[in-house]
Design an enzyme around this catalytic site. Structure first.
Site, PDB file in Angstrom:
ATOM      1  N   TYR A  97       0.846  -1.194   0.000  1.00  0.00           N
ATOM      2  CA  TYR A  97       0.000   0.000   0.000  1.00  0.00           C
ATOM      3  C   TYR A  97       0.886   1.251   0.000  1.00  0.00           C
ATOM      4  O   TYR A  97       0.615   2.210  -0.713  1.00  0.00           O
ATOM      5  CB  TYR A  97      -0.922   0.005   1.222  1.00  0.00           C
ATOM      6  CG  TYR A  97      -1.907  -1.140   1.216  1.00  0.00           C
ATOM      7  CD1 TYR A  97      -3.128  -1.036   0.572  1.00  0.00           C
ATOM      8  CD2 TYR A  97      -1.612  -2.346   1.850  1.00  0.00           C
ATOM      9  CE1 TYR A  97      -4.033  -2.081   0.552  1.00  0.00           C
ATOM     10  CE2 TYR A  97      -2.512  -3.403   1.843  1.00  0.00           C
ATOM     11  CZ  TYR A  97      -3.720  -3.270   1.192  1.00  0.00           C
ATOM     12  OH  TYR A  97      -4.604  -4.317   1.174  1.00  0.00           O
ATOM     13  N   ASN A 120     -12.648  -0.850  -4.860  1.00  0.00           N
ATOM     14  CA  ASN A 120     -12.350  -1.043  -6.280  1.00  0.00           C
ATOM     15  C   ASN A 120     -13.530  -1.731  -6.960  1.00  0.00           C
ATOM     16  O   ASN A 120     -13.849  -2.879  -6.665  1.00  0.00           O
ATOM     17  CB  ASN A 120     -11.074  -1.880  -6.421  1.00  0.00           C
ATOM     18  CG  ASN A 120     -10.694  -2.139  -7.862  1.00  0.00           C
ATOM     19  OD1 ASN A 120     -11.294  -1.618  -8.791  1.00  0.00           O
ATOM     20  ND2 ASN A 120      -9.687  -2.969  -8.045  1.00  0.00           N
ATOM     21  N   CYS A 128      -6.228  -5.241  -7.661  1.00  0.00           N
ATOM     22  CA  CYS A 128      -6.035  -4.955  -6.240  1.00  0.00           C
ATOM     23  C   CYS A 128      -5.523  -6.171  -5.468  1.00  0.00           C
ATOM     24  O   CYS A 128      -4.980  -6.024  -4.372  1.00  0.00           O
ATOM     25  CB  CYS A 128      -7.303  -4.400  -5.619  1.00  0.00           C
ATOM     26  SG  CYS A 128      -8.791  -5.358  -5.923  1.00  0.00           S
ATOM     27  N   HIS A 129      -5.642  -7.364  -6.044  1.00  0.00           N
ATOM     28  CA  HIS A 129      -5.119  -8.557  -5.370  1.00  0.00           C
ATOM     29  C   HIS A 129      -3.592  -8.532  -5.280  1.00  0.00           C
ATOM     30  O   HIS A 129      -3.012  -9.243  -4.479  1.00  0.00           O
ATOM     31  CB  HIS A 129      -5.589  -9.839  -6.077  1.00  0.00           C
ATOM     32  CG  HIS A 129      -5.095  -9.981  -7.475  1.00  0.00           C
ATOM     33  ND1 HIS A 129      -5.699  -9.350  -8.544  1.00  0.00           N
ATOM     34  CD2 HIS A 129      -4.049 -10.680  -7.984  1.00  0.00           C
ATOM     35  CE1 HIS A 129      -5.041  -9.660  -9.650  1.00  0.00           C
ATOM     36  NE2 HIS A 129      -4.036 -10.464  -9.340  1.00  0.00           N
ATOM     37  N   GLU A 155      -0.414 -16.268 -10.836  1.00  0.00           N
ATOM     38  CA  GLU A 155       0.511 -15.342 -11.473  1.00  0.00           C
ATOM     39  C   GLU A 155       1.978 -15.626 -11.131  1.00  0.00           C
ATOM     40  O   GLU A 155       2.871 -14.951 -11.626  1.00  0.00           O
ATOM     41  CB  GLU A 155       0.164 -13.904 -11.058  1.00  0.00           C
ATOM     42  CG  GLU A 155      -1.180 -13.452 -11.541  1.00  0.00           C
ATOM     43  CD  GLU A 155      -1.553 -12.051 -11.092  1.00  0.00           C
ATOM     44  OE1 GLU A 155      -0.728 -11.393 -10.378  1.00  0.00           O
ATOM     45  OE2 GLU A 155      -2.641 -11.589 -11.444  1.00  0.00           O
TER      46      GLU A 155
END
Length: 158
Positions: A97, A120, A128-129, A155
């Site tokens: 953040y 979001n 946002c993950h 990912e």
């Protein structure tokens, strides 16, 4: 689409469902969830493009989300700036953040960044993950921490 009524398209790939909420010709929001109990429901070329992108994403082939006409009404300039910067974070990379706050020129605004992530309306496409606590801890995520963990593993970032 040319109506002003809300419609929903449902994209499915692997264990994921991504619902596109249309308000007329703009995307009012996206809802990310597990696919169980959902069925594929596409109505527009944009929905088909999101479906194809979601399938590539889940298959581990990377993902380039199609341009969509997002409804930014009610969104502050700060929120748009944060989400635009967030969209530049590549798959497989986690950021804090605080890092994101610094990137938008507000290095002391980590809590404000957290509020933007919590609200979001376009998850996955504005990823946002990929935002985690300073220590790397997986913190809040609307669809659940288990979904956040799954996406990060998918990912290669977990």
């Amino acid at each position: 689409m040319s109506t002003s009524t809300s419609t929903i398209e449902t994209c499915l790939a692997g264990p994921l469902a991504l619902e596109i909420v249309w308000n007329g010709d703009t995307v009012a929001g996206l809802k990310l969830s597990w696919a169980e109990g959902k069925s594929l429901e596409l109505r527009t070329p944009a929905g088909e493009a999101v479906q194809a992108a979601l399938a590539r994403y889940v298959a581990g082939e990377g993902c380039h989300w199609p341009e969509l006409p997002y409804a930014w009404d009610g969104t502050t300039e700060f929120t748009r700036q944060v989400l635009t910067e967030l969209a530049k974070v590549p798959a497989g990379q986690k950021v804090s953040y605080g890092w994101l706050a610094a990137r938008v020129g507000r290095p002391k605004a980590a809590r404000a960044i957290g509020r933007v992530m919590a609200n979001n309306r376009f998850p996955l496409i504005f990823p946002c993950h990929r935002v985690v606590g300073t220590s790397g801890a997986l913190t809040g995520f609307g669809p659940g921490i288990d979904m956040k963990q799954y996406l990060l593993e998918l990912e290669g970032a977990a």
